[in-house]
Write an enzyme that holds these catalytic residues in place. Structure first.
Site, PDB file in Angstrom:
ATOM      1  N   GLU A  87       4.350 -19.838  -2.311  1.00  0.00           N
ATOM      2  CA  GLU A  87       4.288 -20.578  -3.586  1.00  0.00           C
ATOM      3  C   GLU A  87       3.104 -20.098  -4.414  1.00  0.00           C
ATOM      4  OE1 GLU A  87       4.051 -24.858  -3.842  1.00  0.00           O
ATOM      5  OE2 GLU A  87       5.744 -25.042  -2.459  1.00  0.00           O
ATOM      6  N   ARG A 118      20.290  -7.540 -17.608  1.00  0.00           N
ATOM      7  CA  ARG A 118      21.559  -6.846 -17.356  1.00  0.00           C
ATOM      8  C   ARG A 118      22.676  -7.835 -17.029  1.00  0.00           C
ATOM      9  NH1 ARG A 118      20.043  -2.193 -13.091  1.00  0.00           N
ATOM     10  NH2 ARG A 118      18.635  -3.788 -12.341  1.00  0.00           N
ATOM     11  N   HIS A 155      18.012  -4.797 -22.186  1.00  0.00           N
ATOM     12  CA  HIS A 155      19.248  -4.096 -21.802  1.00  0.00           C
ATOM     13  C   HIS A 155      20.279  -4.153 -22.927  1.00  0.00           C
ATOM     14  CE1 HIS A 155      22.476  -2.476 -19.565  1.00  0.00           C
ATOM     15  NE2 HIS A 155      23.185  -3.579 -19.697  1.00  0.00           N
ATOM     16  N   LYS A 181      30.555   5.996 -17.208  1.00  0.00           N
ATOM     17  CA  LYS A 181      30.051   5.646 -15.874  1.00  0.00           C
ATOM     18  C   LYS A 181      30.699   4.353 -15.400  1.00  0.00           C
ATOM     19  CE  LYS A 181      26.128   2.992 -15.087  1.00  0.00           C
ATOM     20  NZ  LYS A 181      24.721   2.639 -15.292  1.00  0.00           N
ATOM     21  N   THR A 217      17.207   2.294  -9.664  1.00  0.00           N
ATOM     22  CA  THR A 217      17.296   3.109  -8.446  1.00  0.00           C
ATOM     23  C   THR A 217      17.441   4.601  -8.752  1.00  0.00           C
ATOM     24  OG1 THR A 217      19.712   3.062  -8.380  1.00  0.00           O
ATOM     25  CG2 THR A 217      18.553   1.220  -7.327  1.00  0.00           C
TER      26      THR A 217
HETATM   27  C1  R5P Z   1      22.687  -0.246 -16.924  1.00  0.00           C
HETATM   28  O1  R5P Z   1      23.631  -0.422 -17.677  1.00  0.00           O
HETATM   29  C2  R5P Z   1      21.321   0.158 -17.395  1.00  0.00           C
HETATM   30  O2  R5P Z   1      21.296   0.498 -18.735  1.00  0.00           O
HETATM   31  C3  R5P Z   1      20.785   1.298 -16.581  1.00  0.00           C
HETATM   32  O3  R5P Z   1      21.606   2.428 -16.761  1.00  0.00           O
HETATM   33  C4  R5P Z   1      20.788   0.958 -15.120  1.00  0.00           C
HETATM   34  O4  R5P Z   1      20.373  -0.333 -14.936  1.00  0.00           O
HETATM   35  C5  R5P Z   1      19.917   1.882 -14.342  1.00  0.00           C
HETATM   36  O5  R5P Z   1      19.962   1.487 -13.013  1.00  0.00           O
HETATM   37  P1  R5P Z   1      19.928   2.571 -11.862  1.00  0.00           P
HETATM   38  O6  R5P Z   1      18.708   3.408 -12.103  1.00  0.00           O
HETATM   39  O7  R5P Z   1      19.827   1.745 -10.590  1.00  0.00           O
HETATM   40  O8  R5P Z   1      21.196   3.325 -11.912  1.00  0.00           O
END
Ligand code: R5P
Length: 331
Positions: A37, A93, A127, A189, A220
Site C-alpha cells: 500500500e 489503449r 494512444h 497489423k 514489447t
Molecule cells: C497499439 O496500437 C500501439 O499504438 C502500439 O503500436 C503498441 O501498443 C505497441 O506495443 P508493442 O510494442 O508491445 O507491440
C-alpha cells in the site's frame, strides 16, 4: 506561480519541468507499507494551482494508484485547482471493447482520476485523441511530434518513407510526413496477444527506400519488429529509424529491437529513467527528446488561463518552421 508535485514515477521529468518554470517542487514524500500500500504526503500546496506530474510508467498500476492518492491528497490539503499531468497515460489503449466481457479500461481510469479530484488533465500523444472524450474535465492533449520531427529533420535522407506500423498510427505518420516532406506507407497489423502481433500487408512505396517507423509507444517492441521485418521483405532498405513518443520498453523489447539492427531509436522522457537505463545496459542506443519544455510552457499557459489557443498556435508555427528547415536542407 504554479506548484509542481513530483510523483515517484518520473521525478527527473517533474524536476526538469519545475526547473524550467523557475520554481521548486512542493515537498512530497511517499511511504510504502509492507503489503505494498502507498501513502503519499504533500505539503506547501494550500491555495495553490497545483500540477501533479505522474506518468504511469511501469509498474502502471502502482503509479496509477499513486497518482490517484496524490490528487486526493492535494484536494484535501486545500489546493485551489489540481491538474493531473500524465504525459504517458497507461490504459489509453483500452478505449473500446474488442471482445464481449472486456472493460473499457481508459474510461475506468478517467472516472477514477476525476473522482480523486483532478480538475484538468494534461497528456502527451495519447494512444487515441478520443481519450479526451472519456473525461468531463478539460483535457490538454500535447504532442511530442514537433520536437521529435525537428530531431529527425536534421538527418532525414532523400526518398525516406514514414511508416505507420498499424492503422492506429496513420494520423501520426501523416503528421511526421507533412513535417519531413516525406511519403507515407501503412502496415496492416493484427494483434494476437499482448506480446504477439502479425504484420500482414503494407500499402505504399517502400522498395529501395530508407524508412522512419513512427508510433505512439513501444511496449514489447513486437509491433516494431513485425513492421521492420515486413518492410525488409518488401525491399525496403536496411536503414530504418524508429520514433515513438513513449519508450515503455518492457517484456523483451530491448532484445527484440536490438536484434533488428535499426539505425536509431528516438523516444522522449515521458516514461522514466528506468527504461532508458535498461536500454543503455542492453547496448541499444536510445536517443531522448525531452518533453519538459512543452510541459513547462503548457503549465505556464494553463496557470495564466490561456492554454488551448496559444498551444495550438505554437504547434502550427512549429510545423511551418520545420517545413522550411526541411526545404532548406533538400538539394
Ligand atoms: C497499439 O496500437 C500501439 O499504438 C502500439 O503500436 C503498441 O501498443 C505497441 O506495443 P508493442 O510494442 O508491445 O507491440
Amino acid at each position: 506561480m504554479p506548484r509542481i508535485v513530483a510523483g515517484s514515477s518520473n521525478r527527473a521529468l517533474a524536476l526538469a519541468v519545475a526547473d524550467l518554470l523557475g520554481t521548486d517542487p512542493a515537498s512530497c514524500d511517499l511511504e510504502t507499507f509492507p503489503d505494498g500500500e502507498l501513502r503519499p504526503v504533500v505539503r506547501e500546496i494550500r491555495g495553490g494551482d497545483v500540477y501533479v506530474v505522474q506518468p504511469t510508467d511501469p509498474p502502471v498500476n502502482d503509479h496509477l494508484i499513486e497518482l490517484l492518492l496524490l490528487l486526493d491528497a492535494c484536494r484535501r490539503a486545500g489546493a485551489r485547482r489540481v491538474t493531473a499531468v500524465v504525459p504517458y497515460f497507461g490504459y489509453a489503449r483500452q478505449d473500446r471493447r474488442l471482445l464481449d466481457g472486456q472493460p473499457v479500461g481508459a474510461r475506468v481510469c478517467a472516472d477514477a482520476l476525476q473522482a480523486a479530484g483532478a480538475d484538468r488533465l494534461v497528456v502527451v500523444d495519447p494512444h487515441a485523441a478520443a481519450l479526451e472524450a472519456m473525461f468531463a474535465i478539460p483535457v490538454e492533449t500535447l504532442s511530442a511530434v514537433p520536437a521529435m520531427a525537428a530531431a529527425l529533420a536534421r538527418r532525414v535522407l532523400d526518398g525516406t518513407v514514414v511508416v505507420a506500423p498499424d492503422l492506429g498510427a496513420v494520423k501520426l505518420a501523416e503528421r511526421y510526413a507533412a513535417t519531413l516532406r516525406a511519403d507515407t506507407a501503412v502496415v496492416r497489423k493484427s494483434r494476437v496477444s499482448g506480446t504477439d502481433v502479425r504484420a500482414r500487408e503494407i500499402t505504399g512505396d517502400v522498395r529501395g527506400r530508407p524508412s522512419i517507423i513512427v508510433d505512439d509507444m513501444i511496449s514489447t517492441g513486437a509491433t516494431i519488429e513485425a513492421a521492420v521485418t515486413l518492410l525488409r521483405s518488401r525491399g525496403g532498405l536496411d536503414d530504418v529509424t524508429v520514433a515513438a513518443t513513449h519508450g515503455v520498453l518492457v517484456g523483451g523489447a530491448l532484445e527484440r529491437i536490438g536484434a533488428l539492427g535499426v539505425r536509431s531509436v528516438l523516444t522522449t522522457d515521458t516514461v522514466g529513467a528506468a527504461s532508458r537505463a535498461r536500454a543503455e545496459r542492453s547496448g541499444l542506443g536510445v536517443e531522448v527528446c525531452s518533453v519538459a519544455p512543452v510541459l513547462a510552457e503548457t503549465i505556464a499557459l494553463l496557470h495564466a488561463d490561456g492554454a488551448r489557443a496559444v498551444a495550438s498556435a505554437r504547434d502550427v508555427e512549429e510545423l511551418g518552421r520545420l517545413g522550411e528547415l526541411r526545404d532548406a536542407s533538400t538539394p
